[in-house]
Write a protein that holds these residues in place. Structure first.
Motif, PDB file in Angstrom:
ATOM      1  N   SER A  77      -6.887  22.824  75.809  1.00 53.57           N
ATOM      2  CA  SER A  77      -5.711  22.070  76.247  1.00 53.57           C
ATOM      3  C   SER A  77      -6.028  21.204  77.467  1.00 53.57           C
ATOM      4  CB  SER A  77      -4.566  23.034  76.581  1.00 53.57           C
ATOM      5  OG  SER A  77      -3.484  22.330  77.146  1.00 53.57           O
ATOM      6  N   MET A  78      -5.481  19.986  77.453  1.00 52.00           N
ATOM      7  CA  MET A  78      -5.632  19.085  78.596  1.00 52.00           C
ATOM      8  C   MET A  78      -4.956  19.644  79.846  1.00 52.00           C
ATOM      9  SD  MET A  78      -7.234  16.142  78.691  1.00 52.00           S
ATOM     10  CE  MET A  78      -6.256  15.178  79.830  1.00 52.00           C
ATOM     11  N   ARG A  79      -4.088  20.621  79.638  1.00 51.02           N
ATOM     12  CA  ARG A  79      -3.376  21.212  80.779  1.00 51.02           C
ATOM     13  C   ARG A  79      -4.340  21.800  81.801  1.00 51.02           C
ATOM     14  NH1 ARG A  79      -1.994  26.295  81.971  1.00 51.02           N
ATOM     15  NH2 ARG A  79      -2.564  27.099  79.915  1.00 51.02           N
ATOM     16  N   TYR A  80      -5.474  22.313  81.334  1.00 49.13           N
ATOM     17  CA  TYR A  80      -6.419  22.969  82.244  1.00 49.13           C
ATOM     18  C   TYR A  80      -7.043  21.993  83.244  1.00 49.13           C
ATOM     19  CZ  TYR A  80      -5.903  27.013  79.188  1.00 49.13           C
ATOM     20  OH  TYR A  80      -5.388  28.064  78.466  1.00 49.13           O
ATOM     21  N   PRO A  81      -7.683  20.909  82.807  1.00 54.90           N
ATOM     22  CA  PRO A  81      -8.250  19.989  83.803  1.00 54.90           C
ATOM     23  C   PRO A  81      -7.182  19.269  84.622  1.00 54.90           C
ATOM     24  CG  PRO A  81      -8.443  19.055  81.592  1.00 54.90           C
ATOM     25  CD  PRO A  81      -8.024  20.488  81.428  1.00 54.90           C
ATOM     26  N   ILE A  82      -6.010  19.000  84.009  1.00 57.44           N
ATOM     27  CA  ILE A  82      -4.932  18.333  84.746  1.00 57.44           C
ATOM     28  C   ILE A  82      -4.466  19.205  85.908  1.00 57.44           C
ATOM     29  CG2 ILE A  82      -2.510  17.610  84.614  1.00 57.44           C
ATOM     30  CD1 ILE A  82      -3.107  16.568  81.794  1.00 57.44           C
ATOM     31  N   GLN A  83      -4.300  20.501  85.647  1.00 55.19           N
ATOM     32  CA  GLN A  83      -3.843  21.400  86.707  1.00 55.19           C
ATOM     33  C   GLN A  83      -4.909  21.553  87.784  1.00 55.19           C
ATOM     34  OE1 GLN A  83      -1.137  24.729  85.926  1.00 55.19           O
ATOM     35  NE2 GLN A  83      -2.752  26.075  86.671  1.00 55.19           N
ATOM     36  N   GLU A  84      -6.170  21.581  87.408  1.00 52.42           N
ATOM     37  CA  GLU A  84      -7.246  21.658  88.396  1.00 52.42           C
ATOM     38  C   GLU A  84      -7.230  20.434  89.297  1.00 52.42           C
ATOM     39  OE1 GLU A  84     -10.183  24.216  85.391  1.00 52.42           O
ATOM     40  OE2 GLU A  84     -10.488  22.065  85.707  1.00 52.42           O
ATOM     41  N   LEU A  85      -7.082  19.260  88.678  1.00 52.28           N
ATOM     42  CA  LEU A  85      -7.060  18.013  89.447  1.00 52.28           C
ATOM     43  C   LEU A  85      -5.814  17.945  90.331  1.00 52.28           C
ATOM     44  CD1 LEU A  85      -8.287  15.249  90.062  1.00 52.28           C
ATOM     45  CD2 LEU A  85      -7.054  14.332  88.082  1.00 52.28           C
ATOM     46  N   LEU A  86      -4.673  18.321  89.783  1.00 49.70           N
ATOM     47  CA  LEU A  86      -3.426  18.306  90.550  1.00 49.70           C
ATOM     48  C   LEU A  86      -3.519  19.218  91.771  1.00 49.70           C
ATOM     49  CD1 LEU A  86      -0.434  17.537  90.888  1.00 49.70           C
ATOM     50  CD2 LEU A  86       0.131  19.461  89.378  1.00 49.70           C
ATOM     51  N   THR A  87      -4.088  20.397  91.585  1.00 45.76           N
ATOM     52  CA  THR A  87      -4.234  21.341  92.698  1.00 45.76           C
ATOM     53  C   THR A  87      -5.122  20.752  93.785  1.00 45.76           C
ATOM     54  OG1 THR A  87      -4.017  23.190  91.144  1.00 45.76           O
ATOM     55  CG2 THR A  87      -4.878  23.695  93.336  1.00 45.76           C
ATOM     56  N   ALA A  88      -6.225  20.120  93.379  1.00 47.63           N
ATOM     57  CA  ALA A  88      -7.133  19.511  94.353  1.00 47.63           C
ATOM     58  C   ALA A  88      -6.435  18.391  95.116  1.00 47.63           C
ATOM     59  CB  ALA A  88      -8.373  18.968  93.641  1.00 47.63           C
ATOM     60  N   ILE A  89      -5.646  17.583  94.416  1.00 47.81           N
ATOM     61  CA  ILE A  89      -4.916  16.485  95.072  1.00 47.81           C
ATOM     62  C   ILE A  89      -3.919  17.033  96.094  1.00 47.81           C
ATOM     63  CG2 ILE A  89      -3.217  14.648  94.689  1.00 47.81           C
ATOM     64  CD1 ILE A  89      -4.609  14.117  91.996  1.00 47.81           C
ATOM     65  N   ILE A  90      -3.192  18.067  95.712  1.00 50.57           N
ATOM     66  CA  ILE A  90      -2.214  18.668  96.626  1.00 50.57           C
ATOM     67  C   ILE A  90      -2.910  19.263  97.848  1.00 50.57           C
ATOM     68  CG2 ILE A  90      -0.585  20.578  96.875  1.00 50.57           C
ATOM     69  CD1 ILE A  90       0.311  20.067  94.014  1.00 50.57           C
ATOM     70  N   PHE A  91      -4.048  19.903  97.635  1.00 52.94           N
ATOM     71  CA  PHE A  91      -4.794  20.486  98.754  1.00 52.94           C
ATOM     72  C   PHE A  91      -5.252  19.392  99.724  1.00 52.94           C
ATOM     73  CE2 PHE A  91      -6.304  25.015  97.693  1.00 52.94           C
ATOM     74  CZ  PHE A  91      -5.110  25.308  97.066  1.00 52.94           C
ATOM     75  N   VAL A  92      -5.777  18.285  99.185  1.00 48.22           N
ATOM     76  CA  VAL A  92      -6.246  17.196 100.044  1.00 48.22           C
ATOM     77  C   VAL A  92      -5.082  16.572 100.807  1.00 48.22           C
ATOM     78  CG1 VAL A  92      -7.249  14.876 100.051  1.00 48.22           C
ATOM     79  CG2 VAL A  92      -8.292  16.662  98.669  1.00 48.22           C
ATOM     80  N   ALA A  93      -3.963  16.358 100.109  1.00 44.70           N
ATOM     81  CA  ALA A  93      -2.784  15.781 100.754  1.00 44.70           C
ATOM     82  C   ALA A  93      -2.292  16.677 101.890  1.00 44.70           C
ATOM     83  CB  ALA A  93      -1.678  15.569  99.725  1.00 44.70           C
ATOM     84  N   THR A  94      -2.332  17.984 101.668  1.00 42.92           N
ATOM     85  CA  THR A  94      -1.902  18.934 102.700  1.00 42.92           C
ATOM     86  C   THR A  94      -2.866  18.913 103.883  1.00 42.92           C
ATOM     87  OG1 THR A  94      -1.020  20.350 100.931  1.00 42.92           O
ATOM     88  CG2 THR A  94      -1.191  21.322 103.121  1.00 42.92           C
ATOM     89  N   TYR A  95      -4.153  18.779 103.590  1.00 44.01           N
ATOM     90  CA  TYR A  95      -5.161  18.713 104.651  1.00 44.01           C
ATOM     91  C   TYR A  95      -4.982  17.447 105.489  1.00 44.01           C
ATOM     92  CZ  TYR A  95      -9.689  18.456 106.964  1.00 44.01           C
ATOM     93  OH  TYR A  95     -10.686  18.367 107.915  1.00 44.01           O
ATOM     94  N   ILE A  96      -4.698  16.323 104.818  1.00 43.75           N
ATOM     95  CA  ILE A  96      -4.473  15.068 105.531  1.00 43.75           C
ATOM     96  C   ILE A  96      -3.258  15.188 106.450  1.00 43.75           C
ATOM     97  CG2 ILE A  96      -3.780  12.643 105.231  1.00 43.75           C
ATOM     98  CD1 ILE A  96      -5.442  12.633 102.641  1.00 43.75           C
ATOM     99  N   GLN A  97      -2.226  15.855 105.956  1.00 43.26           N
ATOM    100  CA  GLN A  97      -0.978  15.979 106.702  1.00 43.26           C
ATOM    101  C   GLN A  97      -1.086  16.953 107.878  1.00 43.26           C
ATOM    102  OE1 GLN A  97       1.706  14.204 105.996  1.00 43.26           O
ATOM    103  NE2 GLN A  97       3.561  15.294 106.585  1.00 43.26           N
ATOM    104  N   TYR A  98      -1.769  18.078 107.678  1.00 45.27           N
ATOM    105  CA  TYR A  98      -1.732  19.150 108.670  1.00 45.27           C
ATOM    106  C   TYR A  98      -3.091  19.508 109.267  1.00 45.27           C
ATOM    107  CZ  TYR A  98       3.021  19.830 106.980  1.00 45.27           C
ATOM    108  OH  TYR A  98       4.336  19.634 106.636  1.00 45.27           O
ATOM    109  N   GLY A  99      -4.177  18.897 108.734  1.00 44.36           N
ATOM    110  CA  GLY A  99      -5.488  19.265 109.224  1.00 44.36           C
ATOM    111  C   GLY A  99      -5.807  20.708 108.865  1.00 44.36           C
TER     112      GLY A  99
END
Length: 257
Positions: A77-99
């Motif tokens: 299922s495409m759900r697997y790589p999409i969720q991996e990518l989404l999680t990485a994006i959210i982590f980076v966005a959180t790091y940018i926001q809060y260090g």
């Protein structure tokens, strides 16, 4: 040298997000089946073949295997790589926001819970206490840690949980339009974001849920009487206030006060 360290930090957060995203895929699949999320090791859900390390590299394994199991050829299922990518994006966005801070750790943990909860709610229209109660406990620990380290108000977070959970409880028991699991999700989110952001989160959740619900019905994806999972909208509202809460609050105060 600082730029190199900065780039390495981003790469580390991305890699961490991808790996965690892969683990969250396991949680989404196994929790509804009442299976352990740590044992046995990952296997193909079609042929049960044990997956090797090179089958489990987030996103890259999916690309190299062309979206198919190397042992039985069944489609992944495409759900697997999409969720991996989404999680990485959210982590980076959180790091940018809060260090790299307590808030970064706190919010990425919350997002992990919300990703699992949202995926299960969408697929099964159900919320499992094993995905909410531990989160509420962890949120309480973070609230206590903030009080100790930053002299933050523990009452702010407790009130956030009570308000968010209370508002959703009223809707659940007065209309029956939502499930009791949504109360637990609201309690979880409120415990992490405090009472001011909880109020904004609830409003954003209802607004986004209403818009998406209308669109789903308009495009005949859902019928008027079909159940639409509300957990993802609570998660979306929480994400929005974590990243844009101050801006939203300032805009509201300028508009009405």
């Amino acid at each position: 040298m600082k730029e190199v360290i900065k780039i390495l930090a981003y790469l580390l957060v991305i890699a961490y997000g991808l790996v965690i995203g892969s683990f969250l895929n396991v949680c989404v699949y196994r929790i509804p089946l009442n299976q352990s999320i740590v044992y046995p090791p990952s296997n193909c859900t079609n042929c049960n073949s044990k997956l090797k390390w090179n089958d489990l590299i987030p996103i890259f394994s999916y690309i190299f295997l062309k979206g198919k199991c190397r042992y039985c050829g069944s489609k992944i299922s495409m759900r697997y790589p999409i969720q991996e990518l989404l999680t990485a994006i959210i982590f980076v966005a959180t790091y940018i926001q809060y260090g790299f801070s307590l808030y970064f750790i706190k919010f990425v943990i919350l997002f992990c819970f919300l990703i699992v909860i949202s995926n299960i709610d969408i697929k099964f229209q159900d919320v499992y206490s094993v995905t909410t109660i531990p989160g509420i406990v962890i949120g309480t620990i973070f609230a206590a840690a903030e009080k100790y380290l930053y002299s933050s108000s523990l009452g702010n977070y407790l009130l956030g949980a009570i308000l968010a959970g209370g508002i959703i409880s009223i809707v659940v028991y007065s209309t029956g339009a939502m499930g009791k699991g949504d109360i637990e999700i609201a309690l979880l989110c409120g415990m992490f974001i405090g009472w001011k952001y909880s109020l904004i989160m609830i409003i954003l959740s209802f607004v986004s849920g209403g818009i998406i619900g209308v669109l789903l019905i308009a495009f005949k994806i859902k019928g008027r009487k079909d159940y639409i999972a509300f957990g993802p909208f609570l998660a979306l509202g929480t994400l929005l206030v974590i990243f844009f809460g101050n801006n939203i609050l300032n805009w509201y105060l300028q508009m009405f006060f």
